[in-house]
Design a protein around this motif. Structure first.
Motif, short mmCIF file in Angstrom:
data_model
loop_
_atom_site.label_atom_id
_atom_site.label_comp_id
_atom_site.label_asym_id
_atom_site.label_seq_id
_atom_site.Cartn_x
_atom_site.Cartn_y
_atom_site.Cartn_z
N MET A 1 -33.10 25.25 13.26
CA MET A 1 -33.20 25.99 12.00
C MET A 1 -34.56 25.67 11.36
SD MET A 1 -30.30 27.79 11.73
CE MET A 1 -30.59 28.53 10.17
N SER A 2 -34.60 25.72 10.05
CA SER A 2 -35.87 25.56 9.33
C SER A 2 -36.02 24.17 8.73
CB SER A 2 -35.93 26.60 8.21
OG SER A 2 -35.88 27.89 8.75
N ARG A 3 -37.27 23.79 8.48
CA ARG A 3 -37.57 22.53 7.77
C ARG A 3 -37.90 22.90 6.33
NH1 ARG A 3 -41.71 18.77 9.18
NH2 ARG A 3 -40.22 17.19 8.57
N ILE A 4 -37.21 22.24 5.40
CA ILE A 4 -37.37 22.55 3.98
C ILE A 4 -37.68 21.29 3.21
CG2 ILE A 4 -36.22 23.48 1.93
CD1 ILE A 4 -34.49 25.15 3.92
N GLU A 45 -48.80 17.60 7.81
CA GLU A 45 -49.69 18.73 8.09
C GLU A 45 -49.03 20.08 7.81
OE1 GLU A 45 -50.90 17.91 12.11
OE2 GLU A 45 -52.26 16.31 11.46
N GLY A 46 -48.23 20.13 6.73
CA GLY A 46 -47.62 21.38 6.30
C GLY A 46 -46.55 21.93 7.21
N ARG A 47 -46.01 21.09 8.08
CA ARG A 47 -45.01 21.56 9.04
C ARG A 47 -43.62 21.74 8.40
NH1 ARG A 47 -48.36 18.63 12.86
NH2 ARG A 47 -47.28 16.69 12.45
N PHE A 48 -43.59 22.62 7.42
CA PHE A 48 -42.34 23.00 6.77
C PHE A 48 -42.30 24.51 6.72
CE2 PHE A 48 -42.91 18.70 5.24
CZ PHE A 48 -41.61 18.20 5.22
N ASP A 49 -41.11 25.06 6.70
CA ASP A 49 -40.94 26.50 6.60
C ASP A 49 -40.84 26.94 5.15
OD1 ASP A 49 -40.65 27.14 9.49
OD2 ASP A 49 -39.02 25.70 9.27
N LEU A 76 -47.05 28.54 4.25
CA LEU A 76 -45.84 27.95 3.70
C LEU A 76 -45.20 28.90 2.68
CD1 LEU A 76 -44.04 25.38 3.44
CD2 LEU A 76 -45.60 24.62 1.65
N THR A 77 -43.91 29.14 2.82
CA THR A 77 -43.17 29.94 1.84
C THR A 77 -42.77 29.02 0.69
OG1 THR A 77 -42.36 31.39 3.59
CG2 THR A 77 -41.16 31.44 1.50
N ILE A 78 -42.96 29.51 -0.55
CA ILE A 78 -42.70 28.69 -1.73
C ILE A 78 -41.66 29.37 -2.62
CG2 ILE A 78 -43.73 27.63 -3.79
CD1 ILE A 78 -46.44 27.72 -2.22
N LEU A 79 -40.67 28.59 -3.02
CA LEU A 79 -39.60 29.04 -3.90
C LEU A 79 -39.54 28.07 -5.07
CD1 LEU A 79 -37.25 31.14 -4.06
CD2 LEU A 79 -35.87 29.53 -2.76
N LEU A 80 -39.62 28.58 -6.29
CA LEU A 80 -39.59 27.73 -7.49
C LEU A 80 -38.21 27.75 -8.12
CD1 LEU A 80 -42.95 28.83 -9.21
CD2 LEU A 80 -42.57 26.85 -7.74
N MET A 81 -37.89 26.67 -8.86
CA MET A 81 -36.64 26.57 -9.63
C MET A 81 -37.00 26.15 -11.04
SD MET A 81 -34.29 24.16 -7.12
CE MET A 81 -35.47 22.83 -6.95
N THR A 82 -36.29 26.69 -12.03
CA THR A 82 -36.47 26.23 -13.39
C THR A 82 -35.28 26.59 -14.26
OG1 THR A 82 -37.99 26.12 -15.27
CG2 THR A 82 -37.68 28.28 -14.27
N GLY A 83 -35.07 25.77 -15.28
CA GLY A 83 -34.04 26.05 -16.27
C GLY A 83 -34.66 26.44 -17.60
#
Length: 125
Positions: A1-4, A45-49, A76-83
């Motif tokens: 699967m993916s590395r997160i 070295e940025g090896r994350f999905d 790199l795909t970036i997903l943000l979270m906030t309240g």
């Protein structure tokens, strides 16, 4: 699967999100803040999905982390979270580098869906 890579200064949330994403078979690495996350990204070295980061954190916030990560690891795909609504506003100008912003509080199903969507968009590119 993916590395997160998950960056959030709230340990209970970091653990919850990590477990939720892990249920889908993803390898999860966590960081307490943006500076630690950037250090991990650089060492590996940025090896994350996917980078899943809270916006409001001490030391280095999620916006600064997203900007540095996008500069150094453009795939790199970036997903943000906030309240916080004001933090969500800060993220609106980042559409070119951020897939989406997930609003807290969210359910386990919500975060799993958001991660799946972000990873699916990566695979289409």
């Amino acid at each position: 699967m993916s590395r997160i890579l998950i960056a959030d200064d709230e340990e209970p949330l970091r653990l919850l999100v990590g477990r939720a994403i892990g249920m889908d078979g993803h390898e999860v690495v966590t960081a307490e803040d943006g500076a630690e996350a950037l250090e991990i990204l650089t060492e590996q070295e940025g090896r994350f999905d996917l980078l899943l980061t809270d916006i409001k954190m001490p030391i280095m916030d999620g916006i600064a982390l997203a900007l540095a990560a996008a500069r150094d690891f453009p795939d790199l795909t970036i997903l943000l979270m906030t309240g916080f609504a004001d933090q969500r506003e800060r993220a609106t100008g980042l559409n070119a580098i951020v897939h989406d912003v997930v609003t807290k509080p969210f359910s386990v199903a919500d975060i799993r869906t958001a991660v799946a969507d972000a990873l699916a968009s990566r695979n289409k590119a």
